[in-house]
Design an enzyme around this catalytic site. Structure first.
Site, PDB file in Angstrom:
ATOM      1  N   ASN A  85       4.517-100.068 -74.075  1.00  9.37           N
ATOM      2  CA  ASN A  85       4.132-100.805 -72.878  1.00  9.37           C
ATOM      3  C   ASN A  85       3.723 -99.829 -71.775  1.00  9.37           C
ATOM      4  OD1 ASN A  85       3.772-102.979 -71.064  1.00  9.37           O
ATOM      5  ND2 ASN A  85       5.494-104.071 -71.972  1.00  9.37           N
ATOM      6  N   HIS A 115      14.790 -77.313 -71.153  1.00  8.01           N
ATOM      7  CA  HIS A 115      14.607 -76.063 -70.423  1.00  8.01           C
ATOM      8  C   HIS A 115      15.826 -75.169 -70.579  1.00  8.01           C
ATOM      9  CE1 HIS A 115      10.912 -77.476 -68.625  1.00  8.01           C
ATOM     10  NE2 HIS A 115      11.515 -78.634 -68.399  1.00  8.01           N
ATOM     11  N   THR A 165      21.378 -89.767 -75.577  1.00  8.86           N
ATOM     12  CA  THR A 165      21.625 -88.335 -75.758  1.00  8.86           C
ATOM     13  C   THR A 165      22.103 -88.002 -77.165  1.00  8.86           C
ATOM     14  OG1 THR A 165      23.909 -88.552 -74.988  1.00  8.86           O
ATOM     15  CG2 THR A 165      22.229 -88.078 -73.315  1.00  8.86           C
ATOM     16  N   LYS A 183      27.422-103.017 -80.052  1.00 13.47           N
ATOM     17  CA  LYS A 183      27.535-103.940 -81.180  1.00 13.47           C
ATOM     18  C   LYS A 183      26.589-103.530 -82.285  1.00 13.47           C
ATOM     19  CE  LYS A 183      24.173-107.478 -79.948  1.00 13.47           C
ATOM     20  NZ  LYS A 183      23.896-108.887 -79.865  1.00 13.47           N
TER      21      LYS A 183
END
Length: 185
Positions: A85, A115, A165, A183
């Site tokens: 999108n 970085h 992450t 869930k």
């Protein structure tokens, strides 16, 4: 080319993004992105011609709404029917593979570049590239952020605004910052 910054980037080693060859590749990508973002929708179709030619792979009926941004483009691989999108950003210093039927909401961000932890390393432009793999039929909610080195499983759902992450198992819904499973789908 052996030992070049591009080779280091491609092999997951520390490299400097302050490199003429890499800058040339980013300029090529910016030109293709500009064309894609500037074409009238009926003329652009699912992807502007320059962007379609630049991407590593584009499955049938894959679509990227404008505006869109990527760093290099050639590291992006889209399966059949993938939909990105408006406002998506992919910093594709490593491979980004998005499986067939996967949907990305508005303003989803995928960051492969990490970085250097030390200020001197950052000032020298040091980065390391980590791939992202999103399985088939996943749904990534608007404004989610996906960090490098993450695999999102088939059928997974990432809630809007989540920061991913860690890997997300198949058929699992994750939300929050950092994203946590709530869930099984």
């Amino acid at each position: 080319m052996a030992g070049s910054e591009r080779v280091k980037m491609a092999t997951g080693e520390w490299y400097t993004c302050l490199d003429d060859e890499l800058e040339t590749l980013r300029v090529i990508a910016r030109d293709a992105v500009f064309e894609h973002n500037s074409l009238p929708p009926r003329q652009r179709g699912n992807l502007g011609p320059g962007l379609k030619a630049l991407l590593g792979e584009v499955g049938e009926e894959a679509r990227i709404e404008a505006p869109f941004h990527c760093a290099y483009g050639f590291n992006i691989f889209l399966g059949n029917g993938v939909f990105l999108n408006a406002g998506c950003t992919i910093l594709d210093t490593a491979a980004v593979r998005i499986g067939s039927g996967t949907l990305l909401g508005p303003n989803v961000q995928i960051y492969c570049a990490e970085h250097h932890r030390e200020a001197a390393g950052r000032q020298a432009g040091l980065e390391i590239a980590r791939p992202v793999d999103i399985g088939a039929n996943a749904w990534i909610g608007g404004s989610a952020v996906i960090l490098g080195g993450v695999r999102i499983g088939e059928g997974a759902i990432v809630g809007a605004g989540a920061v991913v992450t860690r890997d997300v198992p198949d058929n699992t819904t994750v939300v929050g910052n950092p994203a946590k499973a709530i869930k099984r789908n």
